[in-house]
Design a protein around this motif. Structure first.
Motif: not given
Length: 236
Positions: A117-132
């Motif tokens: 979970i922590p790894v996946a969350l970091n990846e999803l946060k990384r690919v989100l645009k600012p304000g996404g």
């Protein structure tokens, strides 16, 4: 061959396997300002039910990914049958191939519990645009269980963890999300609406072991119906 719960979902081609199903997905999307400028990532698209709904109802860029090859095959068959201009691609949520800040909205429906979970969350946060926004539908533990029962549930489903909503909140904050809204889903499922009916695309010659997994799932769902709940997490 030893089958898993995920093998059962893929072989039966279960669409909308997440709690709340397509009705919940519709509710979630109806509260978002989705337009032609928004790029959506369906992270763990399964057989493509949600991606199909988005493609049919929102004129926006859409990327659908999964790492189960049978799920991908059935998703793309669905897209083709509906003449939708999308294709599901193989990707691991823990190692996404996308550039930083690629998506306005990431939708993850009962996927993260099967990941680190922590790894996946970091990846999803990384690919989100600012304000996404990340919207995740996830199982939560409503009350503590004896370790033997906790282990039996996680091993059967293949969950890496079984978390309370506060534990989810902590992991989301650690991944860098600052605004986290945790919502229960309090709407009754309209069982008379055919669009909310179970969605299946079963494979040929389903092994009896997979039917036993279905039986076990139904047993566990009934036994722990007041202990295993779910939440909608809206994170930015």
């Amino acid at each position: 061959m030893i089958y898993t719960y995920m093998d059962f979902l893929a072989s039966f081609g279960v669409g909308g396997a997440h709690p709340g199903g397509l009705q919940l997905t519709k509710h979630i999307l109806s509260t978002e300002n989705v337009d032609a400028t928004k790029h959506i990532l369906d992270a763990g698209c399964g057989t493509g039910q949600t991606a199909s709904f988005i493609a049919e109802n929102y004129a926006c860029p859409l990327t659908a990914i999964d790492k189960n090859n049978l799920m991908l095959e059935k998703a793309n068959k669905r897209f083709s049958s509906l003449s939708l201009p999308i294709r599901a691609e193989y990707a691991d949520i823990e190692q996404l191939q996308f550039d930083d800040e690629s998506f306005d909205l990431v939708l993850s429906e009962s996927v993260l519990a099967f990941t680190t979970i922590p790894v996946a969350l970091n990846e999803l946060k990384r690919v989100l645009k600012p304000g996404g926004t990340l919207i995740a539908v996830e199982i939560v533990l409503e009350q503590q269980l004896p370790e033997s029962e906790w282990r039996a549930i996680t091993e059967f489903y293949g969950f890496t963890q079984l978390l309370t909503d506060s534990s989810w909140d902590n992991l989301l904050k650690q991944a860098g999300f600052r605004q986290i809204i945790i919502e229960p889903f309090n709407y009754e499922i309209d069982k008379d609406n055919v669009e909310n009916a179970p969605d299946f695309s079963p494979s040929d010659n389903i092994d009896d072991q997979l039917i036993k997994i279905l039986d076990n799932h139904q047993h566990l769902s009934k036994k722990y119906k007041n202990i295993l709940g779910f939440r909608v997490f809206r994170c930015s």
